[in-house]
Write a protein that holds these residues in place. Sequence first.
Motif, short mmCIF file in Angstrom:
data_model
loop_
_atom_site.label_atom_id
_atom_site.label_comp_id
_atom_site.label_asym_id
_atom_site.label_seq_id
_atom_site.Cartn_x
_atom_site.Cartn_y
_atom_site.Cartn_z
N HIS A 44 0.96 -1.26 0.09
CA HIS A 44 0.01 0.09 0.21
C HIS A 44 1.21 0.93 0.38
O HIS A 44 0.75 2.38 -0.41
N ASP A 45 1.89 0.97 0.03
CA ASP A 45 3.01 2.55 0.59
C ASP A 45 4.07 2.62 -0.47
O ASP A 45 5.28 3.12 0.09
N GLY A 46 4.34 1.24 -1.37
CA GLY A 46 5.19 1.50 -1.81
C GLY A 46 5.91 -0.07 -2.32
O GLY A 46 5.42 -1.09 -2.31
N ILE A 47 7.12 -0.44 -2.38
CA ILE A 47 7.33 -2.10 -2.85
C ILE A 47 8.96 -2.03 -2.16
O ILE A 47 9.40 -1.43 -1.22
N VAL A 48 8.98 -3.12 -1.33
CA VAL A 48 10.16 -3.57 -0.77
C VAL A 48 11.30 -5.09 -1.46
O VAL A 48 10.13 -5.29 -1.86
N ALA A 49 11.98 -5.20 -0.59
CA ALA A 49 12.95 -5.78 -1.79
C ALA A 49 13.47 -6.85 0.05
O ALA A 49 14.03 -6.13 -0.01
N TRP A 50 12.94 -7.89 -0.82
CA TRP A 50 13.49 -9.14 0.35
C TRP A 50 14.95 -10.36 -0.70
O TRP A 50 14.44 -10.39 -1.43
N ASN A 51 15.61 -9.77 0.53
CA ASN A 51 16.95 -10.43 -0.18
C ASN A 51 18.07 -10.83 0.79
O ASN A 51 18.22 -10.35 2.05
N ASN A 52 17.93 -12.06 0.88
CA ASN A 52 18.49 -13.14 1.77
C ASN A 52 18.30 -12.92 3.16
O ASN A 52 18.83 -12.33 4.10
N SER A 53 16.54 -12.57 2.92
CA SER A 53 16.45 -12.65 4.57
C SER A 53 15.98 -11.17 5.16
O SER A 53 15.98 -11.13 6.17
N THR A 54 16.88 -9.81 4.14
CA THR A 54 16.74 -8.99 4.58
C THR A 54 15.93 -8.30 4.30
O THR A 54 16.22 -7.59 2.94
N PRO A 55 14.79 -7.70 4.14
CA PRO A 55 13.66 -6.76 3.59
C PRO A 55 14.55 -5.05 3.64
O PRO A 55 14.87 -4.74 4.26
N GLN A 56 14.39 -5.06 2.04
CA GLN A 56 15.03 -3.41 1.86
C GLN A 56 13.44 -2.70 1.26
O GLN A 56 13.22 -2.70 0.70
N ASP A 57 13.54 -1.40 1.83
CA ASP A 57 12.63 0.23 1.54
C ASP A 57 13.37 -0.15 -0.23
O ASP A 57 14.42 0.90 -0.16
N LEU A 58 12.47 -0.18 -1.60
CA LEU A 58 12.53 0.50 -2.68
C LEU A 58 12.00 1.95 -2.95
O LEU A 58 12.59 2.72 -3.36
N ARG A 60 8.98 4.09 -0.79
CA ARG A 60 8.15 3.94 0.71
C ARG A 60 7.23 5.55 0.97
O ARG A 60 8.69 6.79 1.03
N ARG A 61 6.38 5.60 0.21
CA ARG A 61 5.51 6.27 0.54
C ARG A 61 3.93 6.33 0.45
O ARG A 61 3.88 5.52 -0.43
N ARG A 62 3.75 7.43 1.44
CA ARG A 62 2.50 6.79 2.04
C ARG A 62 1.41 7.25 0.83
O ARG A 62 1.20 7.77 -0.13
N ASP A 63 0.12 5.16 0.34
CA ASP A 63 -0.83 5.45 -0.90
C ASP A 63 -0.10 5.60 -1.82
O ASP A 63 -0.66 5.95 -2.58
N TRP A 64 1.59 5.13 -1.93
CA TRP A 64 1.35 5.14 -2.92
C TRP A 64 1.83 3.30 -3.65
O TRP A 64 2.61 2.56 -3.37
N ASP A 65 0.87 3.01 -3.53
CA ASP A 65 0.07 1.74 -4.03
C ASP A 65 0.29 0.91 -4.99
O ASP A 65 0.07 1.20 -5.71
N ALA A 66 1.40 0.14 -4.74
CA ALA A 66 2.45 -0.80 -6.03
C ALA A 66 1.09 -2.06 -6.09
O ALA A 66 1.47 -2.65 -5.61
N MET A 67 -0.33 -1.79 -6.31
CA MET A 67 -1.40 -3.15 -6.55
C MET A 67 -0.34 -4.34 -7.61
O MET A 67 -0.98 -6.20 -7.11
N ASN A 68 0.62 -4.33 -8.58
CA ASN A 68 0.69 -5.12 -9.80
C ASN A 68 1.97 -4.61 -9.59
O ASN A 68 2.86 -3.33 -10.06
N LEU A 69 2.73 -5.39 -9.94
CA LEU A 69 4.31 -5.71 -10.33
C LEU A 69 4.75 -6.71 -11.37
O LEU A 69 4.06 -7.37 -11.60
N ALA A 70 5.11 -6.05 -12.84
CA ALA A 70 5.26 -6.79 -14.03
C ALA A 70 6.63 -6.24 -14.93
O ALA A 70 6.79 -5.24 -14.43
N TRP A 71 7.35 -6.96 -14.44
CA TRP A 71 8.74 -7.36 -15.58
C TRP A 71 8.93 -7.34 -17.28
O TRP A 71 8.17 -8.51 -17.59
N GLY A 72 9.10 -6.14 -17.41
CA GLY A 72 9.30 -5.83 -19.33
C GLY A 72 10.28 -6.78 -19.36
O GLY A 72 10.82 -6.44 -21.11
N GLY A 73 11.16 -7.64 -18.44
CA GLY A 73 12.86 -7.87 -19.77
C GLY A 73 13.63 -6.58 -19.17
O GLY A 73 15.37 -7.64 -19.48
N GLU A 74 13.47 -5.78 -19.41
CA GLU A 74 14.68 -4.64 -18.85
C GLU A 74 14.12 -3.92 -17.74
O GLU A 74 15.01 -2.74 -17.94
#
Length: 252
Positions: A44-58, A60-74
């Motif tokens: 609801h407030d952004g994107i988190v990267a979970w790498n080696n059990s360590t979460p990191q905010d990519l 973090r903005r209030r109501d920046w709601d990333a309902m979908n993530l899609a990878w387009g190759g690049e």
Amino acid sequence: MRPFTFFTLFLGLALAQTPLGPVPTRDVHALLWHPSGALLLGHHDGIVAWNNSTPQDLVRRRDWDAMNLAWGGERLIAAGHWILAESRDLKRFRDLRPKGLPALDLHAYAIDPRKPEVHYTLEATYGYFRSRDGGQTWAKLPARGLPKAGMAFFLVDQKGRLWASLMERGLFLSEDGGESFRPIPSPDPAPGPLVLSPSGTLYLGGKLGLWQRTEAGWRRIWQGAVLALAAHPQEEGLLAWVDGRGTLWRGR
């Protein structure tokens, strides 16, 4: 195979599914396994990267709601409530200014893996749209046979077919680029996220569990609600998902 042996093997598979821990956000709407190996959680407030059990905010903005993530190759596309943004390095996110979308309340999003310039989305009020230039301009899709939906999940498979999972409305498939759809029997009363393994095996998360599509039909491989789902882009059968209690799992 003797029943006891089968039960032992099944139990071993269950034990191989490992909880990674509670998600560090108030909700999770999307999950994507990035080629770098990081799990990306859209919330609801952004994107988190979970790498080696360590979460990191990519992001973090209030109501920046990333309902979908899609990878387009690049590049990574994040789409949701009033956002449509891209990033090529997971550090800088640039807002896109698409033409042809009457609003930006995007409740589903998918990219064709064979043709990454072809994108599909569901706008909550105005319906289904397709872009042929990487999300810059959009045109309304007829989507004949596809019911109106408030929440949905899209997936484009390796044959270019568009799958639509419409929560309480069921599963649907288009073989003509979203022009028309037909219903597909669903193993779950509330089908949710869809993902493909590198070989093209289809997986579905839902209210009752995690399902694998086989030649004989759907097979449940994990029991419990699945809110978000991702498949590893290189390792066959390796999945990650978020359950109904907000725990992130990893398993085969």
